[in-house]
Design a protein around this motif. Structure first.
Motif, PDB file in Angstrom:
ATOM      1  N   ARG A  53      30.579  69.559 -16.483  1.00  0.00           N
ATOM      2  CA  ARG A  53      31.725  68.764 -16.913  1.00  0.00           C
ATOM      3  C   ARG A  53      32.185  69.158 -18.325  1.00  0.00           C
ATOM      4  O   ARG A  53      33.375  69.093 -18.644  1.00  0.00           O
TER       5      ARG A  53
ATOM      6  N   TYR B  11      46.091  55.899 -12.227  1.00  0.00           N
ATOM      7  CA  TYR B  11      44.995  54.920 -12.233  1.00  0.00           C
ATOM      8  C   TYR B  11      45.491  53.547 -11.758  1.00  0.00           C
ATOM      9  O   TYR B  11      44.874  52.905 -10.898  1.00  0.00           O
TER      10      TYR B  11
ATOM     11  N   HIS C 215      33.193  61.779 -11.902  1.00  0.00           N
ATOM     12  CA  HIS C 215      34.071  61.160 -12.893  1.00  0.00           C
ATOM     13  C   HIS C 215      35.186  62.108 -13.320  1.00  0.00           C
ATOM     14  O   HIS C 215      34.945  63.269 -13.647  1.00  0.00           O
ATOM     15  N   ARG C 216      36.421  61.594 -13.283  1.00  0.00           N
ATOM     16  CA  ARG C 216      37.583  62.350 -13.742  1.00  0.00           C
ATOM     17  C   ARG C 216      38.503  61.430 -14.531  1.00  0.00           C
ATOM     18  O   ARG C 216      38.688  60.258 -14.186  1.00  0.00           O
ATOM     19  N   HIS C 217      39.100  61.968 -15.580  1.00  0.00           N
ATOM     20  CA  HIS C 217      40.139  61.244 -16.296  1.00  0.00           C
ATOM     21  C   HIS C 217      41.466  61.495 -15.581  1.00  0.00           C
ATOM     22  O   HIS C 217      41.834  62.647 -15.346  1.00  0.00           O
ATOM     23  N   VAL C 218      42.181  60.424 -15.263  1.00  0.00           N
ATOM     24  CA  VAL C 218      43.460  60.553 -14.562  1.00  0.00           C
ATOM     25  C   VAL C 218      44.553  59.896 -15.396  1.00  0.00           C
ATOM     26  O   VAL C 218      44.269  59.034 -16.241  1.00  0.00           O
ATOM     27  N   PRO C 219      45.819  60.281 -15.192  1.00  0.00           N
ATOM     28  CA  PRO C 219      46.911  59.632 -15.930  1.00  0.00           C
ATOM     29  C   PRO C 219      46.956  58.131 -15.641  1.00  0.00           C
ATOM     30  O   PRO C 219      46.534  57.675 -14.583  1.00  0.00           O
ATOM     31  N   LYS C 220      47.510  57.382 -16.596  1.00  0.00           N
ATOM     32  CA  LYS C 220      47.514  55.919 -16.478  1.00  0.00           C
ATOM     33  C   LYS C 220      48.277  55.459 -15.244  1.00  0.00           C
ATOM     34  O   LYS C 220      47.856  54.530 -14.543  1.00  0.00           O
TER      35      LYS C 220
ATOM     36  N   ASP D 287      38.519  67.482  -6.902  1.00  0.00           N
ATOM     37  CA  ASP D 287      39.018  67.683  -8.269  1.00  0.00           C
ATOM     38  C   ASP D 287      40.488  67.324  -8.346  1.00  0.00           C
ATOM     39  O   ASP D 287      41.222  67.386  -7.343  1.00  0.00           O
TER      40      ASP D 287
ATOM     41  N   THR E 181      50.326  65.359  -9.875  1.00  0.00           N
ATOM     42  CA  THR E 181      48.960  65.875  -9.898  1.00  0.00           C
ATOM     43  C   THR E 181      48.756  66.908  -8.799  1.00  0.00           C
ATOM     44  O   THR E 181      49.420  66.868  -7.755  1.00  0.00           O
TER      45      THR E 181
ATOM     46  N   HIS F 244      45.969  67.899 -13.902  1.00  0.00           N
ATOM     47  CA  HIS F 244      47.217  67.329 -14.401  1.00  0.00           C
ATOM     48  C   HIS F 244      47.365  67.699 -15.875  1.00  0.00           C
ATOM     49  O   HIS F 244      46.389  67.997 -16.560  1.00  0.00           O
TER      50      HIS F 244
ATOM     51  N   SER G  35      50.045  66.551 -19.453  1.00  0.00           N
ATOM     52  CA  SER G  35      50.989  65.533 -19.907  1.00  0.00           C
ATOM     53  C   SER G  35      52.440  65.967 -19.694  1.00  0.00           C
ATOM     54  O   SER G  35      53.325  65.127 -19.530  1.00  0.00           O
TER      55      SER G  35
END
Length: 453
Positions: free
Chosen positions: A61, A410, A402-407, A327, A314, A330, A332
């Protein structure tokens, strides 16, 4: 011990255990545990491997940097991407203004640009037999371009142009024969030497969006219709073979390059559906996770994975046998996706979007680019096996997924989850309080309206 019964003889082996090996002398002594004194076996082998697996998944990661770069040069939104079958570094792209560009992906430079069509350039397909590229657009033309020169100079003018009776939205080429299929108001089959279609298929559909030839069963092709249908054709027959109607429209279709009967469609209901063409009554798999319409899908050369592009801004990569994506990519600045492609060396993914950029991503986010030494390769393989062995342990599973995704993704995902839970609760209540038993419809068949042959 021998037991005799007349002439018969029975041998009985008795298990003998010494109480000193497992009983404590007093209750204050510690419990005796069996131990293997083989020096090749380590008494803490499992904890040690678990620690290594934990370190490996954390490092994976840490080094997960999938974005490589972007190809900037178009003046309008992207509509389609084309991979050259013989040259890995050549990529073709078409845009809404009708421009066709040839890119050198290795140097990230434009090689050649030509105004291919008036209006949208809708789709493109390669012919390996003639080393040609075929494009279709809103101007009702099919154009053939040579693709042999490295500098793209043979793209100055098309070597052949065919005027059709209606607007075309898709094209696909037969793997080995000089035959191509186009879709628009109907499905037409064309030969290279003729200006008129050799065969036309129609099955009560206003228009078709996407069409693809099967790469293994070469005479089979499939198309997505505007009436929410998926239609299968056999070019040896005079009529379509089979049709299945879904709840919502499918935007794109792609055949698995390694499994003859499997194809995946990208649907407007935020999901992708994998079917076996021999049984369209239910899907093999329903691939979830997108929170807006899925626009395009493309398989990897191995057939084990595919990439999808969606209006939720995405790119997702799926294992072909799993329901959820492995996976998500994305940025900004990336806007709505219009096309996606998987490179023929199985290392990169390309995506095209509304803000006129083509982005290059790693197919495996933590993969090292460049030269990898043999010792390093061995270490990476060992780490991958350790992570696979302990993949179901909660701590490792959480880190790996775990992945960070756009708000906006989410929040939309939580809304969709709440809707699914509410629908499930309502179905349970109806079944509980209704005397007449209701039919149980499997999840993999709920989105299918009807099947016709």
């Amino acid at each position: 011990m021998d037991i005799f019964s007349g002439e018969s003889k029975l041998n009985v082996k008795v298990l003998v255990r010494n109480p000193d090996d497992y009983l404590r002398e007093t209750k204050r002594d510690i419990h005796k545990l069996p131990r293997n004194y083989d020096p090749a076996l380590h008494p803490l082998e499992a904890p040690r491997e678990y620690t290594r697996a934990m370190n490996a998944v954390k490092l994976e990661r840490v080094f997960a940097l999938p974005f490589i770069g972007s190809l900037d040069g178009h003046r309008d939104a992207l509509t389609c991407l084309g991979k050259h079958p013989d040259h890995l570094s050549r990529l073709y792209s078409g845009a809404c203004d009708g421009e066709l560009k040839l890119w050198d992906v290795a140097r990230r430079k434009i090689v050649y640009t030509v105004q291919a069509h008036d209006g949208f350039l809708r789709a493109m397909a390669f012919s390996q037999e003639t080393s040609s590229l075929y494009t279709v657009g809103d101007d009702k033309l099919i154009k053939q371009w040579k693709t042999e020169e490295v500098d793209g100079s043979d793209l100055k003018a098309p070597i052949n142009t065919v005027l059709t009776s209606g607007m075309l939205t898709g094209i696909s080429h037969h793997r080995s024969k000089p035959v191509m299929a186009t879709c628009g108001e109907a499905c037409n089959l064309w030969e290279h030497s003729r200006a008129q279609p050799i065969k036309t298929f129609q099955w009560g559909v206003d228009s078709l969006q996407s069409i693809k030839f099967n790469q293994i069963e070469e005479n089979i092709l499939a198309a997505c219709g505007s009436d929410r249908s998926i239609i299968l054709y056999d070019m040896r027959e005079s009529v379509p073979v089979r049709k299945v109607v879904l709840r919502m429209r499918s935007n794109s279709i792609c055949w698995n390059p390694m499994e003859a009967f499997i194809f995946t469609v990208a649907n407007e209901d935020y999901n992708l559906y994998t079917f076996d063409m021999r049984n369209l009554a239910h899907a093999i798999n329903v691939h979830q996770d997108h929170v807006s319409a899925v626009i395009d899908v493309d398989y990897s050369p191995t057939g084990k994975e595919f990439v999808s592009a969606s209006y939720d801004k995405t790119v997702r990569i799926y294992n072909s046998r799993q329901a959820h994506s492995r996976d998500i990519y994305h940025t900004s600045r990336m806007q709505r996706l219009t096309c996606a492609a998987w490179s023929l060396d199985d290392r990169f993914v390309y995506s095209g979007s509304d803000e006129m950029n083509i982005r290059i991503w790693k197919a495996r986010a933590a993969e090292k680019l460049g030269v990898v030494k043999p010792r390093e390769k061995t270490a990476l393989r060992v780490n991958a096996k350790l992570v696979e062995k302990f993949a179901h342990h909660p701590a490792i599973k959480r880190i790996q997924r775990h992945r960070h995704v756009p708000k906006h993704v989410y929040n939309s995902r939580n809304e969709l989850r709440s809707g699914r839970i509410a629908a499930r609760r309502k179905d349970f209540n109806v079944r509980t309080h209704t005397k007449r038993p209701l039919p149980v419809i499997p999840e993999k068949s709920k989105f299918i309206v009807t099947e016709q042959q």
